[in-house]
Design a protein around this motif. Structure first.
Motif, short mmCIF file in Angstrom:
data_model
loop_
_atom_site.label_atom_id
_atom_site.label_comp_id
_atom_site.label_asym_id
_atom_site.label_seq_id
_atom_site.Cartn_x
_atom_site.Cartn_y
_atom_site.Cartn_z
N ALA A 261 25.90 -35.66 -6.64
CA ALA A 261 26.27 -34.50 -7.04
C ALA A 261 26.63 -34.60 -8.18
O ALA A 261 26.67 -33.60 -9.43
CB ALA A 261 26.21 -33.26 -5.83
N THR B 192 18.89 -34.77 2.49
CA THR B 192 19.18 -32.90 2.55
C THR B 192 17.84 -32.47 3.03
O THR B 192 18.53 -31.31 3.89
CB THR B 192 18.10 -32.31 0.98
OG1 THR B 192 17.56 -32.59 0.85
CG2 THR B 192 18.90 -33.21 -0.56
N SER C 288 23.24 -27.30 0.57
CA SER C 288 23.56 -25.94 0.39
C SER C 288 24.43 -24.77 1.14
O SER C 288 24.46 -24.07 0.82
CB SER C 288 22.22 -24.71 -0.39
OG SER C 288 21.49 -24.55 0.42
N ASP D 185 15.26 -22.11 -4.28
CA ASP D 185 15.29 -23.51 -3.01
C ASP D 185 15.25 -24.01 -1.69
O ASP D 185 15.50 -23.92 -1.77
CB ASP D 185 17.48 -22.85 -4.23
CG ASP D 185 17.16 -21.27 -2.95
OD1 ASP D 185 16.35 -21.07 -2.46
OD2 ASP D 185 18.59 -21.88 -2.01
N HIS E 264 17.74 -30.68 -5.48
CA HIS E 264 18.02 -31.54 -4.60
C HIS E 264 19.99 -31.67 -4.44
O HIS E 264 20.01 -32.07 -3.11
CB HIS E 264 17.84 -32.51 -3.60
CG HIS E 264 15.70 -32.68 -3.86
ND1 HIS E 264 15.06 -31.89 -3.03
CD2 HIS E 264 14.46 -32.23 -4.96
CE1 HIS E 264 13.93 -31.89 -2.95
NE2 HIS E 264 14.04 -32.39 -4.15
N LEU E 265 19.86 -31.02 -5.59
CA LEU E 265 22.20 -31.72 -5.65
C LEU E 265 22.19 -30.01 -5.92
O LEU E 265 23.78 -30.33 -6.35
CB LEU E 265 22.25 -32.52 -7.03
CG LEU E 265 21.62 -33.84 -6.05
CD1 LEU E 265 22.30 -34.91 -7.70
CD2 LEU E 265 21.92 -34.77 -5.28
N ARG E 266 22.20 -28.97 -5.80
CA ARG E 266 22.24 -27.84 -6.61
C ARG E 266 23.14 -27.33 -4.88
O ARG E 266 22.93 -27.91 -3.82
CB ARG E 266 21.23 -26.69 -6.48
CG ARG E 266 21.72 -26.06 -6.87
CD ARG E 266 20.72 -24.39 -7.44
NE ARG E 266 21.06 -23.16 -8.27
CZ ARG E 266 20.88 -22.77 -8.02
NH1 ARG E 266 19.09 -22.25 -8.17
NH2 ARG E 266 21.19 -21.34 -8.73
N SER F 299 18.47 -29.01 -0.55
CA SER F 299 19.53 -29.03 -1.04
C SER F 299 20.62 -29.13 -0.07
O SER F 299 20.51 -28.02 1.14
CB SER F 299 20.62 -29.01 -2.09
OG SER F 299 20.78 -27.95 -2.16
N THR G 28 25.68 -28.47 -4.07
CA THR G 28 25.93 -29.75 -2.61
C THR G 28 27.60 -30.29 -3.25
O THR G 28 28.23 -30.55 -1.66
CB THR G 28 25.34 -31.01 -2.82
OG1 THR G 28 24.07 -31.00 -3.07
CG2 THR G 28 26.31 -32.40 -2.09
#
Length: 546
Positions: free
Chosen positions: A286, A420, A545, A490, A306-308, A543, A310
């Motif tokens: 990320a 994830t 999250s 998301d 998918h990296l939001r 993600s 993180t």
């Protein structure tokens, strides 16, 4: 077992008859029933009227805390917004920085844009758990709601070990025909090197009293190795009518071992397994992806959701009174950072006989298979030159993951997306169990002359306080709560997860990406229908999250 510890065996073992066997996942319906019971168990209620009256009295405090926390989030959001605008106007970049601790990589400081995004969309989801939720748990504790914890049956204990993230710690031995014959779950692995069992904790006074669990599939002998505060290890076997010299004392020791085992399983889930899928590799990806992946690329459109969030999970620590911090980050767990991990590749073999042995791993393997098909389809579409540069950049910066540039690109992408899901499933399963009845570790060390009630029932400021803290922590950070202002976009199965791929300039490429995403969604809905009783992928975020 650690070589420095002395071992005693509580009894000798003979073959148990079929009537007393602990069956594995032969009957999926029975396993579902056991898992459902484990997730629905709860402490015997205390004085419910006193609890409600006390909550009514303290509710204004919870509301005041919620208002205060909301104000803090608003102030922080305004501050982040102003800083973001100033950096944008002055063209001063703000990037995420990393740090390495105990062999794993964490976010030292997220970028300004990531922090603002997290505060706006994820920050509000923590308000209830840290205010009203904490007050409700306090009222329950103060009125005796945590006075008694439930002791599981033998079958439920085995189901717990098979259907939670701790199942990744099992090592399975097979015979010459490849059929599993025995299993070992060695928690001593987490105390090797510089890390001690006392370090694996969410607070002072938590004990990891279980060192090892052995299960003989053929004879159905189940044993637990307990370790006391002096380092004395003792193997306690499950009593049956065919164990030589089985006495009521053996039954007492077995119940004592089960009581310590229940807490050890949750402590291992939170402290040993969680860190690996939550931190390290995903944090690094990320943080480093924006450096080399252009925003107009298909790879960027794929990775972004998918990296939001993180890189910014640690931000809530600075805002909230209940601290969420990794209890340990163990070098031994880096074995899971493989592409894919060994427990997945073993189950992908066409003639493997592991299916049905550990359902949680079977579930994760099916998710991986779907992700690998998705990655294989995407590999034809995404930009290979950008992907190569991205992997090379990560290989240079992420020292904790070796040989990254030599990994098959499809397996690398599939594992990244799959991890994830593993994180979300871990939270989902553990959250449903822990908030009902479980504790992190034991509040008391092993007493060889004690009873199981000493472990699961205790004083208001002893075991009950331990249960209160564990339950409050999980209710705050365990289960996923939908992000604010994202309209559900998301979630893993959100049709609009990639914003319809609109950032990709080529219409033909967008159409192919949409088709591949549609195929993945169909596969995930099929998995959800089959495995929803264990963990419903339709409700998991895309993600890390939370």
């Amino acid at each position: 077992m650690l070589s420095s510890r002395t071992s005693m065996t509580s009894q000798s073992v003979l073959t148990t008859p079929s009537s007393s066997k602990l069956h594995l996942n032969v009957n999926l319906r029975a396993l579902k029933r056991r898992f459902k019971r484990v997730t629905e168990l709860g402490q015997p209620k205390g004085n419910i009227w006193k609890e409600h009256i006390l909550f009514i009295m303290l509710a204004p405090l919870g509301l005041w805390l919620a208002a205060l926390l909301s104000l803090v989030l608003v102030v922080v959001s305004l501050g982040q917004s102003v800083e973001y605008l100033l950096r944008y106007v002055t063209m001063v970049s703000s990037r995420t920085t990393l740090r390495t601790y105990m062999g794993c990589t964490f976010t030292a400081l997220p970028s300004n844009a990531d922090r603002l995004d997290f505060v706006l969309h994820r920050g509000p989801t923590y308000i209830y758990g840290h205010t009203i939720g904490a007050v409700k748990n306090f009222c329950k504790w103060a009125t005796g709601g945590f006075k008694e914890q439930v002791l599981l049956s033998d079958a439920e204990v085995l189901a717990l070990l098979m259907t939670t993230p701790v199942s990744r710690m099992w090592k399975v031995a097979c015979n010459e025909e490849g059929r599993p014959v025995s299993m070992v779950l060695d928690m001593g692995d987490v105390t090797k090197g510089d890390v001690k069992a006392t370090d694996i904790s969410l607070g002072k006074g938590h004990y990891l009293c279980v060192e090892r669990i052995d299960f003989d599939i053929e004879t159905s002998d189940l044993s637990v190795t307990l370790v006391d505060s002096d380092g004395l290890a003792r193997v306690v076997h499950r009593p049956t009518e065919c164990i030589a010299g089985s006495t009521s004392n053996d039954e007492r020791l077995w119940k004592l071992a089960k009581a310590h085992l229940q807490g050890a399983v949750m402590l291992a889930n939170a402290s040993c397994q969680q860190d690996l899928v939550h931190f390290s590799f995903l944090n690094s990806v990320a943080a480093l992806t924006p450096d080399v992946v252009p925003k107009c690329s298909a790879l960027h459109a794929l990775l972004t959701p998918h990296l939001r969030f993180t890189s910014t999970n640690g931000l809530c620590n600075k805002l909230l009174p209940w601290k969420a911090k990794p209890a340990s980050c163990l070098k031994a767990n880096n074995a899971l950072i493989a592409f894919p991990p060994e427990f997945v590749t073993d189950r992908l073999e066409p003639d493997n006989k592991l299916q049905g042995l550990l359902p949680y791993l079977d579930f994760l393997t099916e998710v991986y298979k779907a992700m690998e098909v998705y990655a294989q389809n995407l590999w034809v579409v995404i930009e290979h030159d950008i992907f190569t540069q991205w992997v090379r950049h990560m290989a240079e910066e992420v020292k904790s993951v070796k040989g990254l540039s030599k990994v098959d690109p499809v397996k690398l992408l599939a594992t990244l997306l799959w991890t994830t899901v593993v994180h979300g499933a871990d939270h989902d399963v553990c959250g449903r169990i822990n908030t009902k009845w479980m504790m992190f570790g034991s509040a008391v060390p092993v007493d060889w002359d004690g009873e199981w009630q000493d472990v699961l029932k205790g004083s208001l400021f002893g075991t009950q306080l331990h249960a209160f803290r564990s339950s409050t922590f999980i209710s705050c950070f365990g289960g996923y709560k939908n992000s604010w202002f994202t309209k559900g976009a998301d979630l893993l199965v959100s049709p609009g997860l990639y914003n319809d791929w609109n950032s990709v300039p080529c219409e033909q490429t967008r159409c192919r990406l949409r088709a591949h995403h549609g195929t993945l969604l169909a596969s995930l809905h099929g998995i959800s229908k089959k495995w929803g009783w264990l963990s419903d992928v339709a409700g998991l975020p895309a993600s890390v999250s939370f």
